[in-house]
Design a protein around this motif. Structure first.
Motif, mmCIF file in Angstrom:
data_model
loop_
_atom_site.group_PDB
_atom_site.id
_atom_site.type_symbol
_atom_site.label_atom_id
_atom_site.label_comp_id
_atom_site.label_asym_id
_atom_site.label_seq_id
_atom_site.Cartn_x
_atom_site.Cartn_y
_atom_site.Cartn_z
ATOM 1 N N ASP A 67 0.836 -1.209 0.000
ATOM 2 C CA ASP A 67 0.000 0.000 0.000
ATOM 3 C C ASP A 67 0.872 1.260 0.000
ATOM 4 O OD1 ASP A 67 -2.280 -1.454 -0.164
ATOM 5 O OD2 ASP A 67 -2.659 -1.477 2.010
ATOM 6 N N GLU A 68 1.950 1.213 0.788
ATOM 7 C CA GLU A 68 2.902 2.339 0.781
ATOM 8 C C GLU A 68 3.433 2.597 -0.617
ATOM 9 O OE1 GLU A 68 6.466 2.976 3.398
ATOM 10 O OE2 GLU A 68 5.726 1.101 4.236
ATOM 11 N N THR A 80 1.716 4.911 -3.090
ATOM 12 C CA THR A 80 1.630 6.360 -2.840
ATOM 13 C C THR A 80 2.940 7.023 -3.276
ATOM 14 O OG1 THR A 80 2.619 6.210 -0.631
ATOM 15 C CG2 THR A 80 0.234 5.885 -0.770
ATOM 16 N N HIS A 81 2.877 8.324 -3.525
ATOM 17 C CA HIS A 81 4.105 9.020 -3.906
ATOM 18 C C HIS A 81 5.107 9.040 -2.756
ATOM 19 C CE1 HIS A 81 2.125 10.706 -7.579
ATOM 20 N NE2 HIS A 81 3.331 10.400 -8.017
#
Ligand code: PLP
Length: 416
Positions: A67-68, A71-72
């Motif tokens: 999930d990390e 993300t940017h």
């Protein structure tokens, strides 16, 4: 047909045909083709692959890492080749400092497996070293040296000229005696695959003293360290005084955390460890291994390293304990079954492998065929691990409880 003028690495042509596991697969295939009704009954106690699911602590950490990555801010591209600091710190703390063993974070190199590390380490070592291996032996140590051109040709009995084989037998408790000859590089593996033996502190002290006296390098494979139950048995070669100047240690998450398919392991190269360069000068190995990593490897994935680090959380540690006790429960059942048949049983107490001496007069492959034919159980013939394994077979405790109970019942039903 066009023939290239480019040359190949002829050392590969020295490798013996019919490596152990393909030969096992060939015999199992031939048997099941001839006996299709037996195919579904087959119980595989051969290859040492884990069977139980990945711990939930690992899966949760890997899900969160994925999930990390979406993300940017949390995205990770190329990481440090030698591993993320969070994992190196966790390893240094839990596996070494907490046990009173001196190992620094930056002496730990995270990799995708001990098998690769064991082969790759030869990149930074000279070609003219005299190599010693335990016999029986995890075949990777031998084959990687053959590939690197460190041996002569294969002999009729499957051994290679130029390698010093250190016989392990019941008389020496499957811990090799110090050789009279000098070896430059000695592979030691404890807890041992295939014999399941462990080396006591006193025995490891003798090896460290030998290495220091002769200027030899110990390559210490502790892939099965998590299976040690006897509190007096060392978990790391660095528990022995003086080992930091003569040993490299290999560890893996394959067998403690069920990472055989996920892939993560590490090597410890102490900074003070040196070897001779061609001018005869002693130079540290650590910068060479570091250089090899940064040049030939781009690191284990962030997600995998997060998963490995989760094995050190309280939850992860509890799950590792559960996995180990599951497999060691299997080992106890299998040991009892084999012993009740009157066979001599070794290992299976501090290691997930049971090493059994078959009935007198039978070769390892004859026992293999009998177990395949009569009980539909696949074991590993001891002779496949070296000459000194002849007459023995290895049973792996990596299995479901259900299959182990069934295998134990079938072993007991055989007429030995
Ligand atoms: N070392 C030994 C003695 C093994 O038995 C094995 C796997 O069976 C390995 C290393 C390989 O470990 P990894 O899965 O980390 O490559």
């Amino acid at each position: 047909m066009t023939y290239l003028m480019a040359t190949l690495n002829s050392n590969y042509l020295k490798l013996k045909a019919g490596y152990l596991f393909p030969e096992i697969a060939r015999r199992v295939k031939a048997f099941t083709e001839a006996n299709p009704q037996a195919a579904s009954r087959m119980i595989r106690c051969g290859i040492g692959d884990v069977t139980e699911p990945l711990p939930s602590a690992v899966r949760e950490a890997m899900h969160a890492a994925i999930d990390e990555m979406g993300t940017h801010v949390g995205f990770h591209g190329y990481g440090p080749e030698q591993g993320y600091e969070f994992l190196r710190t966790a390893i240094a703390q839990h596996d070494y400092l907490d046990r009173g063993i001196e190992v620094a974070d930056d002496e730990i190199f995270i990799s995708d497996g001990s098998k690769c590390d064991g082969g790759n380490i030869l990149d930074i070592l000279g070609a003219d070293n005299r190599i010693a291996v335990m016999d029986p032996v995890y075949p990777v140590y031998v084959d990687t040296n053959v590939m690197a051109g460190h041996t002569g040709e294969a002999r009729e009995d499957g051994s290679y000229a130029g390698i010093l084989y250190l016989e392990c037998n019941a008389a020496n408790g499957f811990v090799p005696q110090i050789p009279e000859e000098k070896a430059d590089i000695i592979y030691l593996c404890f807890p041992n695959n295939p014999t399941g033996s462990v080396a006591s502190r006193a025995q490891l002290e003798v090896w460290v003293a030998y290495a220091r006296k002769n200027g030899s390098l110990l390559l210490y494979d502790a892939a099965y360290e998590a299976y040690i139950s006897d509190p007096s048995v060392p978990h790391s070669i660095y528990e022995i005084a003086g080992a930091r100047e003569c040993a490299i240690e290999f560890r893996s998450f394959s067998k403690n955390g069920g990472f055989t398919g996920t892939r993560c392991a590490f090597t410890v190269v102490p900074k003070g460890l040196t070897a001779l360069c061609s001018s005869g000068e002693a130079r540290p190995l650590h910068p060479l291994w570091h250089r090899r990593f940064t040049t030939k490897f781009n690191g284990v994935s962030y997600v995998t390293q997060r998963g490995a680090a989760a094995l050190y959380s309280d939850k992860g540690q509890a799950e590792v304990r559960d996995l180990v006790s599951h497999y060691m429960g299997n080992a106890a059942i299998l040991r009892e079954a084999v012993a009740s048949c009157g066979l001599k049983v070794y290992g299976g107490v501090n290691a997930p492998y049971i090493w059994v001496h078959g009935p007198a007069g039978l070769t390892s492959w004859q026992i293999f065929d009998r177990m395949l034919n009569e009980a539909n159980i696949v074991v590993t013939p001891g002779s496949g691990f070296g000459r000194a394994g002849e007459g023995y077979f290895r049973i792996s405790a990596f299995n479901s409880r259900e299959k182990v109970l069934e295998a134990a019942a079938r072993i007991k039903a055989m007429v030995w």
